[in-house]
Motif scaffolding. Structure first.
Motif, PDB file in Angstrom:
ATOM      1  N   SER A  44      -9.260 -43.565 -46.696  1.00  0.00           N
ATOM      2  CA  SER A  44      -9.305 -43.963 -45.040  1.00  0.00           C
ATOM      3  C   SER A  44     -10.995 -43.750 -44.661  1.00  0.00           C
ATOM      4  O   SER A  44     -11.458 -42.747 -45.059  1.00  0.00           O
ATOM      5  N   ARG A  94      -4.051 -49.154 -37.081  1.00  0.00           N
ATOM      6  CA  ARG A  94      -4.334 -49.352 -38.481  1.00  0.00           C
ATOM      7  C   ARG A  94      -3.551 -48.509 -39.550  1.00  0.00           C
ATOM      8  O   ARG A  94      -3.090 -47.424 -39.016  1.00  0.00           O
ATOM      9  N   ASN A  95      -3.630 -48.743 -40.819  1.00  0.00           N
ATOM     10  CA  ASN A  95      -3.182 -48.084 -41.700  1.00  0.00           C
ATOM     11  C   ASN A  95      -4.078 -46.954 -42.253  1.00  0.00           C
ATOM     12  O   ASN A  95      -5.274 -46.773 -42.103  1.00  0.00           O
ATOM     13  N   THR A  97      -4.764 -42.702 -44.260  1.00  0.00           N
ATOM     14  CA  THR A  97      -4.163 -41.851 -45.048  1.00  0.00           C
ATOM     15  C   THR A  97      -4.583 -40.368 -44.542  1.00  0.00           C
ATOM     16  O   THR A  97      -5.899 -40.114 -44.319  1.00  0.00           O
ATOM     17  N   ASP A 102       0.562 -41.382 -46.290  1.00  0.00           N
ATOM     18  CA  ASP A 102       0.079 -42.571 -45.852  1.00  0.00           C
ATOM     19  C   ASP A 102       0.786 -42.715 -44.532  1.00  0.00           C
ATOM     20  O   ASP A 102       2.327 -42.633 -44.600  1.00  0.00           O
ATOM     21  N   TYR A 103       0.206 -43.250 -43.356  1.00  0.00           N
ATOM     22  CA  TYR A 103       0.842 -43.753 -42.224  1.00  0.00           C
ATOM     23  C   TYR A 103       0.434 -45.137 -41.987  1.00  0.00           C
ATOM     24  O   TYR A 103      -1.031 -45.475 -42.223  1.00  0.00           O
ATOM     25  N   SER A 104       1.434 -46.111 -41.451  1.00  0.00           N
ATOM     26  CA  SER A 104       1.163 -47.545 -41.493  1.00  0.00           C
ATOM     27  C   SER A 104       0.893 -47.671 -39.969  1.00  0.00           C
ATOM     28  O   SER A 104       1.233 -47.044 -38.863  1.00  0.00           O
ATOM     29  N   ASP A 105       0.233 -49.198 -39.744  1.00  0.00           N
ATOM     30  CA  ASP A 105       0.005 -49.639 -38.367  1.00  0.00           C
ATOM     31  C   ASP A 105       1.474 -49.476 -37.696  1.00  0.00           C
ATOM     32  O   ASP A 105       2.255 -49.853 -38.266  1.00  0.00           O
ATOM     33  N   SER A 106       1.105 -49.239 -36.520  1.00  0.00           N
ATOM     34  CA  SER A 106       2.266 -49.222 -35.455  1.00  0.00           C
ATOM     35  C   SER A 106       3.268 -48.075 -35.744  1.00  0.00           C
ATOM     36  O   SER A 106       4.321 -47.743 -34.907  1.00  0.00           O
ATOM     37  N   ASN A 107       3.260 -47.150 -36.694  1.00  0.00           N
ATOM     38  CA  ASN A 107       3.612 -45.822 -36.824  1.00  0.00           C
ATOM     39  C   ASN A 107       3.366 -44.991 -35.564  1.00  0.00           C
ATOM     40  O   ASN A 107       2.249 -44.961 -35.174  1.00  0.00           O
ATOM     41  N   ASN A 164       5.397 -38.077 -38.571  1.00  0.00           N
ATOM     42  CA  ASN A 164       5.652 -39.432 -38.406  1.00  0.00           C
ATOM     43  C   ASN A 164       6.878 -39.511 -37.687  1.00  0.00           C
ATOM     44  O   ASN A 164       8.056 -39.622 -38.237  1.00  0.00           O
ATOM     45  N   THR A 167       9.592 -42.459 -39.170  1.00  0.00           N
ATOM     46  CA  THR A 167      10.110 -42.090 -40.420  1.00  0.00           C
ATOM     47  C   THR A 167      10.724 -40.743 -40.390  1.00  0.00           C
ATOM     48  O   THR A 167      10.766 -39.934 -39.505  1.00  0.00           O
TER      49      THR A 167
END
Length: 260
Positions: A44, A94-95, A97, A102-107, A164, A167
């Motif tokens: 990242s 944004r995505n 690490t 890994d963390y995704s956009d909108s998490n 997170n 999840t």
């Protein structure tokens, strides 16, 4: 704050044969720093503590102890300590690490930082005494100037946990624990009940770098007791596993100091 200092002073008075040989001074106060810096890795681009993780301001306790032994060849010792514990909840845009996860956009993520740092400064001083002079027909004193050089032994303990909330992933962790020796330089100006001071120590190595800056003004209210207002800046940059942590704090410090 004042009452315990007065009680300690009365206790020390009974055994002044030893404590007057080290001239101790204690400081108790609060630090209100802004948090900055970033975390970077090969996966990242820089992840900002303020811009990406939502950290802005913090509040921290501050403590220091100064000892100035009267014996020759014994260094002056100044120890300061502060700690903070801050949490932040953010929705990522944004995505990224971070901490090998890994963390995704909108998490939705929750990040929790615990940080404390201890500076142990060993120094020797050179004092330039001032002179009395006449100003507009009134005698006054030019003040004394003191220069200090020495070693700052810094211990850093910093950790961040990342959860997170979108999840069921386990917590991610980044932990930094480091002992760093830094060259130190300080200057003080004494004028009657006023003291103006500035300290700096900095070192940059391949695996770690750190900077410490402090400046401020002390005003003596009564004999031994001073009110202090100053500025403190601390940073470090250390690589831990895949992540390089570049953490900064800077802000205003308000405290009381008592010289026994």
């Amino acid at each position: 704050i004042i009452l315990p200092l007065l009680i300690l002073s009365s206790l020390f008075a009974a055994e002044d044969s030893w404590y007057k040989q080290i001239n101790p001074k204690v400081e108790l106060g609060m630090l209100s720093p802004k948090l900055g810096g970033d975390i970077s890795n090969v996966y990242s681009k820089e992840i900002g503590f303020a811009s990406d993780l939502g950290y802005v301001d913090a509040t921290s306790s501050y403590f220091s102890l100064e000892m100035r032994p009267t014996k020759k060849y014994v260094p002056n010792i100044y120890i300061n300590f502060f700690n903070l514990h801050e949490s932040s909840d953010m929705t990522l845009d944004r995505n990224i690490t971070l901490a090998e996860r890994d963390y995704s956009d909108s998490n939705n993520i929750s990040a929790d930082i615990e940080y404390y740092v201890i500076n142990v400064l060993l120094s020797d001083n050179l004092i330039l005494k001032g002179d009395a002079f006449s100003l507009f027909g009134k005698k006054t004193y030019s003040g004394d100037l003191e220069f200090s050089v020495g070693l700052d032994i810094k211990y850093i303990n910093w950790s961040m946990s990342i959860e997170n909330l979108s999840t069921t992933d386990d917590l991610g962790w980044i932990k930094v624990s480091e002992l760093i020796p830094l060259p130190y330089l300080g200057v003080k100006y004494y004028w009657y009940d006023l003291l103006i001071y500035a300290d700096v120590s900095a070192l940059s190595l391949r695996d770690a770098k750190s900077t410490y800056v402090q400046a401020g003004v002390d005003y003596r209210i009564v004999n031994g007791l001073s009110l202090s207002l100053g500025y403190v800046y601390e940073d470090f940059k250390i690589k831990e596993d895949d992540d390089t942590v570049n953490f900064e704090t800077d802000g205003v410090k308000a405290s009381f100091k008592y010289a026994f």
